[in-house]
Design an enzyme around this catalytic site. Structure first.
Site, short mmCIF file in Angstrom:
data_model
loop_
_atom_site.label_atom_id
_atom_site.label_comp_id
_atom_site.label_asym_id
_atom_site.label_seq_id
_atom_site.Cartn_x
_atom_site.Cartn_y
_atom_site.Cartn_z
N HIS A 104 -13.64 7.23 7.29
CA HIS A 104 -12.39 7.32 6.51
C HIS A 104 -12.19 8.77 6.12
O HIS A 104 -13.17 9.49 5.91
CB HIS A 104 -12.49 6.44 5.26
N GLY A 105 -10.94 9.19 5.98
CA GLY A 105 -10.66 10.52 5.43
C GLY A 105 -11.18 10.60 4.00
O GLY A 105 -11.31 9.56 3.33
N ASP A 106 -11.43 11.80 3.51
CA ASP A 106 -11.98 11.90 2.14
C ASP A 106 -10.88 12.00 1.08
O ASP A 106 -11.13 12.38 -0.05
CB ASP A 106 -12.94 13.10 2.03
N ASP B 103 27.25 -3.50 -22.89
CA ASP B 103 27.22 -4.03 -21.51
C ASP B 103 28.46 -4.88 -21.26
O ASP B 103 28.36 -6.10 -21.14
CB ASP B 103 25.91 -4.84 -21.36
N THR C 184 -7.24 16.60 6.80
CA THR C 184 -6.60 17.81 7.34
C THR C 184 -5.37 18.16 6.51
O THR C 184 -4.37 17.45 6.55
CB THR C 184 -6.17 17.54 8.81
N TYR D 202 -11.93 -4.77 3.13
CA TYR D 202 -12.60 -4.75 4.43
C TYR D 202 -13.51 -5.95 4.68
O TYR D 202 -14.23 -5.97 5.69
CB TYR D 202 -13.41 -3.45 4.55
N TYR E 202 0.82 -1.21 0.00
CA TYR E 202 0.00 0.00 0.00
C TYR E 202 0.86 1.26 0.00
O TYR E 202 0.41 2.33 0.30
CB TYR E 202 -0.88 -0.08 1.25
C1 SPV Z 1 21.30 -6.97 -16.45
O1 SPV Z 1 20.12 -6.58 -16.38
O2 SPV Z 1 22.24 -6.23 -16.74
C2 SPV Z 1 21.61 -8.38 -16.16
C3 SPV Z 1 20.60 -9.41 -16.39
O3 SPV Z 1 22.74 -8.65 -15.79
S1 SPV Z 1 20.84 -9.98 -17.99
O4 SPV Z 1 20.80 -8.84 -18.90
O5 SPV Z 1 19.80 -10.94 -18.27
O6 SPV Z 1 22.16 -10.60 -18.05
MG MG Z 2 24.13 -7.13 -16.02
#
Ligand code: SPV
Ligand code: MG
Length: 431
Positions: free
Chosen positions: A89-91, A204, A122, A75, A43
Site C-alpha cells: 500500500h502507499g504510505d 421560510d 509519489t 480486507y 470512500y
Molecule cells: C426545508 O428544509 O426547507 C424543508 C423541509 O422544506 S422542512 O423544513 O421540514 O419543511
Molecule cells: Mg423547505
C-alpha cells in the site's frame, strides 16, 4: 513464489500507481484488487468508470499477474481467501478512515501471517494534477447531475445532508467516519429553503428569490463534487417553474423537490398551527408535467412532495396524491411528517410500496429522528434527508460565543469552543 496483493480505488493509472505495481511485483506474484463501485462511493472516490472498466485498465499492465474485485473496504475476505505473503500500500494513510483500514490489514496479517509493505507515495506535480483533474470531472454539471440516479442504483439509501454555503458544502464533501468494518460519508447535499432563508435572516415563505437561492447553489458547486437536491418550495407558478427546471439542470443540480402547497407557503414543521393550503391534485400534476416537459437532460429528477400528513389529511389522501403525481411524471415522491414517531411515515411507505416497487421515496426525519437508516431502507425508503441539522448546530454555537465575549468583556473564555487560528487559516486548500 511469494503472493503479493495490492488494492486500487482509482479511475486512472498514474506514475504513483505504476510505482506501487513495480515495487510490489519485485516481491512475488502480484494480484491487484479493484475496489467495488459500492465501496468506492463510501470512500470518497465516486467512480467515473465501471468496475469492469477499472479491472480492464489494470489487466495487462507489466508486473500484474491477476486482477480481482475487492468487494469490501476492509480486507477480511481478501486476506483470508488469498493468504498473501505481502500486502502492498502507499504510505499516504491520511484520515481516520484510512487509519482504520491500515489497522484492519495489520490485524489480519498478524492472524493469518504476512507483512504490510508501505511504499512512499509519489508526490510529483503530474500526479497531483491528475488527481485534481479527476475531482474536476466529478464536479462538472454533466457528470454531477446524473450521479444521484447512479447512487439510487448503487446504495440501499442515499444519505443526504443539508448545506447552505461553501463551508457547509465542504463539510458534506469531506466528512468521513470509520465505524467497525464500515466507512461512512454523505452521498448527497440538500439545499433547504428553511436553512437558506434562515441563513439570510429571512422567514421560510418563498421570500428569498430564486436568483439568491441559485447563488447559494453556486457557492456549494464551486467546492464540492457530490450531487445536489434542491428544495424548490412550491415551485411557484407553473410558468416560472419550467424556467427553474432548466436553470437547475444547466447548473448540474440532480433533483428538485416541489411540495403540493399553494398560496403563501409556510414551513411544514408549523403543521396546522398556521394556515397552509394544499394544491389540488389536478393543478399539481399539471405543474409536474410541465416541468418534465421543459427538462432537456435525461437524468434530472423532479420529485413531488406530499403534504397530506403534515396537514392532517391522512394516509389515503397521501397515497392517492402519490399515485397521481407518479402518473403525471414525477421521478420520485417525498412524504413528509412532523410526528414525533416514524409510524405514519413507515405505514405510508409500506402501503405505497405494496403497489409501486420502483419509484424512489424520499423522507425527512427531522421530528421522528429516532428512526435509523436501516429501518427506513427496510420500508422501501431510498433517500434520507437530514434537512436542517447543520444550521441548527451552528446557531447555538455562535450565540454562546457571542454571549461569552459580552459577559467576560474579552474572548479568552470562549477559546475552548473555537477552532484554532492555525486550523482556520489552513482549512481551505489553495490550488
Ligand atoms: C426545508 O428544509 O426547507 C424543508 C423541509 O422544506 S422542512 O423544513 O421540514 O419543511
Ligand atoms: Mg423547505
Amino acid at each position: 513464489m511469494a503472493k503479493v496483493y495490492t488494492c486500487f480505488c482509482t479511475d486512472i493509472i498514474h506514475e504513483g500507481h505504476m510505482n506501487i505495481i513495480r515495487e510490489a511485483a519485485k516481491l512475488g506474484e502480484l494480484t491487484v484488487g479493484v475496489l467495488s463501485d459500492e465501496m468506492m462511493i463510501r470512500y470518497n472516490r465516486f467512480p467515473t468508470k465501471t468496475t469492469e472498466e477499472r479491472m480492464k485498465m489494470i489487466e495487462g499492465l507489466p508486473g500484474v499477474a491477476d486482477v480481482i474485485e475487492q468487494k469490501k473496504i476492509m480486507y477480511d475476505e481478501v486476506i483470508t481467501s488469498l493468504h498473501p505473503d505481502y500486502v502492498v500500500h502507499g504510505d499516504n494513510w491520511g484520515d481516520s478512515a484510512m487509519q482504520a483500514i491500515r489497522a484492519n490489514i495489520l490485524s489480519l496479517l498478524e492472524a493469518n501471517g504476512g507483512e504490510l509493505i508501505e511504499i512512499p507515495y509519489t508526490h510529483n506535480a503530474d500526479v497531483q494534477k491528475l488527481d485534481r483533474q479527476m475531482r474536476e470531472k466529478l464536479s462538472m454539471p454533466e457528470f454531477r447531475r446524473g450521479r444521484l440516479r447512479k447512487l439510487l442504483d448503487m446504495t440501499p439509501i442515499v444519505k443526504t445532508i443539508e448545506v447552505h454555503s461553501g463551508l457547509t458544502g465542504l463539510i458534506a464533501e469531506k466528512t468521513i467516519v470509520a465505524k467497525g468494518e464500515e466507512i461512512s460519508q454523505f452521498d448527497a447535499m440538500w439545499i433547504s429553503s428553511l436553512c437558506d432563508s434562515t441563513e439570510k435572516g429571512k422567514p421560510d415563505i418563498e421570500l428569498v428569490d430564486m436568483t439568491s437561492r441559485f447563488r447559494t447553489i453556486d457557492d456549494v458547486l464551486e467546492v464540492t463534487t457530490k450531487p445536489i437536491i434542491f428544495d424548490g418550495d412550491t415551485g411557484g407558478l407553473t410558468e416560472h417553474f419550467v424556467y427553474t427546471v432548466r436553470s437547475l439542470e444547466r447548473m448540474g443540480v440532480s433533483a428538485v423537490i416541489i411540495e403540493d402547497k399553494t398560496g403563501l407557503k409556510k414551513n411544514s414543521l408549523f403543521g396546522t398551527e398556521v394556515k397552509q393550503t394544499q394544491d389540488s391534485i389536478e393543478n399539481f400534476c399539471a405543474k409536474i408535467a410541465a416541468g418534465k416537459q421543459a427538462q432537456l437532460s435525461d437524468d434530472f429528477m423532479i420529485i413531488a412532495r406530499i403534504e397530506s400528513l403534515i396537514l392532517g389529511m391522512g394516509q389515503e389522501d397521501a397515497l392517492e396524491r402519490a399515485r397521481a403525481y407518479v402518473r403525471a411524471g414525477a421521478d420520485g415522491i417525498m412524504i413528509h411528517s412532523r410526528s414525533k414517531t416514524p409510524d405514519e411515515i413507515l405505514s405510508f411507505c409500506d402501503a405505497f410500496r405494496a403497489a409501486d416497487k420502483d419509484t424512489p421515496i424520499v423522507v425527512v426525519p427531522s421530528t421522528y429522528n429516532t428512526v435509523t437508516e436501516d429501518e427506513l431502507a427496510a420500508h422501501g425508503v431510498n433517500i434520507v434527508i437530514y434537512a436542517n441539522q447543520m444550521l441548527r448546530a451552528a446557531f447555538p454555537a455562535m450565540e454562546n460565543v457571542a454571549k461569552s465575549i459580552l459577559e467576560n468583556q474579552r474572548a479568552k473564555e470562549a477559546d475552548s469552543c473555537l477552532m484554532s487560528i492555525k486550523d482556520i487559516i489552513t482549512l481551505i486548500d489553495e490550488l
